[in-house]
Write an enzyme that holds these catalytic residues in place. Sequence first.
Site, mmCIF file in Angstrom:
data_model
loop_
_atom_site.group_PDB
_atom_site.id
_atom_site.type_symbol
_atom_site.label_atom_id
_atom_site.label_comp_id
_atom_site.label_asym_id
_atom_site.label_seq_id
_atom_site.Cartn_x
_atom_site.Cartn_y
_atom_site.Cartn_z
ATOM 1 C CB SER A 1 35.240 62.991 28.322
ATOM 2 O OG SER A 1 35.572 62.617 26.999
ATOM 3 C CE1 TYR B 1 37.322 68.330 27.384
ATOM 4 C CE2 TYR B 1 37.737 66.115 26.563
ATOM 5 C CZ TYR B 1 36.853 67.112 26.929
ATOM 6 O OH TYR B 1 35.511 66.889 26.833
#
Length: 278
Positions: free
Chosen positions: A171, A184
Amino acid sequence: MSGHQQEHPGSEQQMTPPTDCGEESYRGSGRLEGKVALITGADSGIGRAVAIAFAREGADVAFGHLPVEEDDGREVERLVTGAGRRALRVPGDLADPQACRDLVARTLEEFGRLDVLVNNAAFQMVRERLEDVPDEEWDHTIAVNLDAMFHITKAALPHLEAGASIINTTSVNSDNPPPGLIAYDTTKAGIANFTAALARQYGDRGIRANSVAPGPIWTPLIPATMPPEAVEAFGTDTPLGRAGQPVELAPVYVMLASDESSYVSGARIAVTGGTPIL
């Protein structure tokens, strides 16, 4: 990006506005003919788009999803077989290491080989402060995002031949971590480093490992894990000024899975709407 809230893990069928995973738009050209791919988290979002693209490029597709995502999983199965390819749908919770190993074993039993592994399944939840993150939620995020990748890759490696491709979904958050997604963020940075080390460890076997770094992509995970004000503004801070659609990532996964990228390993490819990664 307007939309209504969902309960986690979210559903494609409830998305407003709907996502575009390439159901109507993706056209294949035989780039993965004869390959067998395993994709985690393929019931919706990025994984769903990758499954559709891989099938339309000629690959047979095994994929995993949570048991509660049965309806979305069956639709992906229909889309894969509708492309003329074989599909294997394996429900399970990848927070359980045995479920990870079983997913690989079922794939090998069904297809007899594995050429492309896509570790894509992920969990996130927005929490304003670190003190707000329950211990069990931290552990679950690590288990789904990092530990599952480890267990699945470890189980798959003895069966991968030269030319095989491992693709992990990291990400933009790994470089630019928003404070509300601290668990995350941590896992996504770990995925980037895991992939880079994997490429160096297994290059001598002809196995390639790369990662894809999405920016804000409109998937069921967003309305299922973010507050309404964050969903409303989702993606507007990118240079392109909007969130991406899952289908816009599919060509990158296809390229990395194909023999056309035979000298691409250890790379991290940004699909971020213009936000650079380091």
